[in-house]
Design an enzyme around this catalytic site. Structure first.
Site, mmCIF file in Angstrom:
data_model
loop_
_atom_site.group_PDB
_atom_site.id
_atom_site.type_symbol
_atom_site.label_atom_id
_atom_site.label_comp_id
_atom_site.label_asym_id
_atom_site.label_seq_id
_atom_site.Cartn_x
_atom_site.Cartn_y
_atom_site.Cartn_z
ATOM 1 N N ARG A 113 0.793 -1.208 0.000
ATOM 2 C CA ARG A 113 0.000 0.000 0.000
ATOM 3 C C ARG A 113 0.831 1.266 0.000
ATOM 4 O O ARG A 113 0.648 2.142 -0.821
ATOM 5 C CB ARG A 113 -0.831 0.071 1.298
ATOM 6 C CG ARG A 113 -2.278 -0.025 1.151
ATOM 7 C CD ARG A 113 -2.770 -0.610 2.463
ATOM 8 N NE ARG A 113 -1.940 -1.741 2.815
ATOM 9 C CZ ARG A 113 -2.196 -2.963 2.409
ATOM 10 N NH1 ARG A 113 -3.235 -3.221 1.697
ATOM 11 N NH2 ARG A 113 -1.395 -3.954 2.737
ATOM 12 N N THR A 114 1.761 1.353 0.933
ATOM 13 C CA THR A 114 2.441 2.630 1.122
ATOM 14 C C THR A 114 3.254 2.992 -0.125
ATOM 15 O O THR A 114 3.180 4.106 -0.632
ATOM 16 C CB THR A 114 3.321 2.590 2.384
ATOM 17 O OG1 THR A 114 2.498 2.183 3.464
ATOM 18 C CG2 THR A 114 3.924 3.936 2.694
ATOM 19 N N ARG A 145 11.332 3.847 3.539
ATOM 20 C CA ARG A 145 10.892 2.903 4.572
ATOM 21 C C ARG A 145 12.095 2.067 4.958
ATOM 22 O O ARG A 145 12.808 1.556 4.097
ATOM 23 C CB ARG A 145 9.774 2.008 4.055
ATOM 24 C CG ARG A 145 9.497 0.857 5.004
ATOM 25 C CD ARG A 145 8.237 0.134 4.680
ATOM 26 N NE ARG A 145 7.079 0.942 5.015
ATOM 27 C CZ ARG A 145 5.824 0.466 5.020
ATOM 28 N NH1 ARG A 145 5.596 -0.784 4.697
ATOM 29 N NH2 ARG A 145 4.815 1.246 5.341
ATOM 30 N N HIS A 187 5.272 6.255 11.714
ATOM 31 C CA HIS A 187 4.739 6.119 10.351
ATOM 32 C C HIS A 187 3.831 7.322 10.076
ATOM 33 O O HIS A 187 2.613 7.196 9.986
ATOM 34 C CB HIS A 187 3.963 4.798 10.258
ATOM 35 C CG HIS A 187 3.647 4.349 8.868
ATOM 36 N ND1 HIS A 187 3.821 5.144 7.754
ATOM 37 C CD2 HIS A 187 3.167 3.166 8.406
ATOM 38 C CE1 HIS A 187 3.449 4.458 6.674
ATOM 39 N NE2 HIS A 187 3.056 3.255 7.041
ATOM 40 N N LYS A 233 25.662 -4.289 -0.757
ATOM 41 C CA LYS A 233 27.133 -4.253 -0.750
ATOM 42 C C LYS A 233 27.633 -3.576 0.524
ATOM 43 O O LYS A 233 28.826 -3.348 0.678
ATOM 44 C CB LYS A 233 27.642 -3.479 -1.971
ATOM 45 C CG LYS A 233 27.223 -4.074 -3.295
ATOM 46 C CD LYS A 233 27.755 -3.192 -4.428
ATOM 47 C CE LYS A 233 27.140 -3.622 -5.751
ATOM 48 N NZ LYS A 233 27.352 -2.593 -6.788
HETATM 49 C C1 NCD Z 1 1.366 -0.538 8.302
HETATM 50 C C2 NCD Z 1 2.869 -0.460 8.463
HETATM 51 O O1 NCD Z 1 3.609 -0.704 7.508
HETATM 52 O O2 NCD Z 1 3.273 -0.126 9.565
HETATM 53 N N1 NCD Z 1 0.974 -0.732 6.977
HETATM 54 C C3 NCD Z 1 0.853 0.326 6.140
HETATM 55 O O3 NCD Z 1 1.728 1.137 5.987
HETATM 56 N N2 NCD Z 1 -0.335 0.485 5.550
HETATM 57 C C4 NCD Z 1 0.735 -1.491 9.241
HETATM 58 C C5 NCD Z 1 1.227 -2.904 9.254
HETATM 59 O O4 NCD Z 1 2.106 -3.305 8.500
HETATM 60 O O5 NCD Z 1 0.678 -3.650 10.068
#
Ligand code: NCD
Length: 353
Positions: free
Chosen positions: A51-52, A101, A129, A80
């Site tokens: 999703r993100t 991320r 997040h 590396k």
């Molecule tokens: C969340 C995350 O990555 O922290 N997901 C997301 O970004 N939609 C929640 C999760 O992974 O449980």
């Protein structure tokens, strides 16, 4: 230049402006179709995401911009042994903005120290997040019409759930917010979040107790990937399951949010309930990221506001998941309202050193 590492990097007013911009984007898609023409977003994803990452990608494309990056660190020079600092210095030459991320807590803070372009934290370990929080706030705003005077139930993995930590930091700034915490004992909030909760929070041990009081129920997955011991995960993973029967205890206006992916914690028989807002929430994520990317690209002349006063420390962070344990960065600390010295990257307490 402005980054978004923690939700409190944005003031309440700035969040309001972002939400209003997201709503304007929803209502006038064509108006924003070319505002980022010629701009590039780099998505640096060291940890799995559907999703993100796709939502950032779709957001940039809908603004007219382009996207480059990696979704698997094994295919980049990270494999590396390249540091976050070096990767970010390099990517600063190729892109205009970065969404990162990382499995290490505080990695986006390191990125921000070395980057020449804005950094957006798209999730760092079990820590924060902030763009999920913007998604959550836009969802609450669109579903309920306001962000103040709400009772918000947070259910599931409150220890490792970074979405919960960021949501608490953001929502506690609104008048009349009340949190109801529902988690197994082992998965309670980390102390740095618990210490900032408004004093009116309550902890309950069942969803049945919580549901009648809530305006928002925020369900989360037990974060399997953060457990040192998989037996603990197996024991705790199904602690709280929302189903249609339990939903009969909830008020008519209550909404159910979930950052997704769901594993088992919301039965599919809830999906048909009009109060189940988690799939609508996903779409809000794209619009609020459009608003964020567009805004940060316009704020490149602004200086970042630092909400905490940082100072150098000789104490090394003892959190195994902290970026300072693996990368040669300056050790920085701040003192919280309880007088506890904390790591500026992951918020872990440094006193125990
Ligand atoms: C969340 C995350 O990555 O922290 N997901 C997301 O970004 N939609 C929640 C999760 O992974 O449980």
């Amino acid at each position: 230049m402005r980054h978004l590492i923690d939700p409190t990097d944005l003031s309440v007013e700035e969040i309001q402006q972002l939400l209003e911009l997201a709503i304007d984007i929803i209502n006038n898609r064509q108006k924003y179709a070319h505002v980022c023409d010629g701009k590039k977003l780099a998505t640096l994803f060291y940890e799995p995401s559907t999703r993100t990452r796709l939502s950032f990608t779709a957001a940039m494309m809908e603004l007219g911009g382009n996207v480059l990056g990696f979704s698997d660190a094994r295919t980049s020079s990270v494999s590396k042994g390249e540091t976050v600092a070096d990767t970010v210095r390099v990517v600063s030459s190729f892109a205009d903005i970065i969404a990162m991320r990382h499995f290490k807590e505080g990695a986006p803070n390191v990125a921000a120290q070395f980057s020449r372009i804005p950094i957006i934290n798209a999730g760092d370990g079990g820590h924060a997040h902030p763009t999920q929080t913007l998604t959550d706030l836009l969802s609450i705003m669109r579903e309920l019409g306001h962000l103040d005077n709400l009772t918000v139930g947070l259910c599931g993995d409150l220890k490792y759930g970074r979405t919960v930590h960021s949501l608490i930091k953001a929502m506690k700034r609104y008048e009349g917010t009340r949190f109801v915490l529902i988690s197994p004992d082992e998965l309670r909030l980390p102390d740095y979040i618990k210490n900032i909760l408004p004093s009116n929070f309550v902890e309950v041990s069942t969803l049945e107790e919580a549901l009648p009081m809530l305006d928002v129920l925020y369900m989360t997955r037990v974060q399997q990937e953060r457990f040192a011991n998989q037996d603990d995960y197996e024991r705790l993973k199904d602690s709280f399951i929302l189903d249609a029967k339990k939903m009969t205890l909830a008020p008519e206006h209550m909404i159910v949010l979930h950052p997704l992916p769901r594993v088992n914690e919301i039965n599919i028989d809830v999906d048909q309930d009009p109060r189940a807002a988690y799939f609508r929430q996903v779409e809000n994520g794209k619009f609020v990221r459009m608003a964020l990317i567009y805004t940060l690209l316009q704020k490149t002349q602004e200086t970042a506001k630092q909400s905490k006063t940082l100072s150098a420390t000789t104490h090394r962070c003892t959190n195994d998941r902290c970026i300072t344990r693996t990368e040669p960065v300056s050790l920085l600390a701040y003192t919280d309202q309880e007088g506890i010295e904390r790591c500026a990257y992951c918020d872990h307490c440094l006193k125990m050193n």
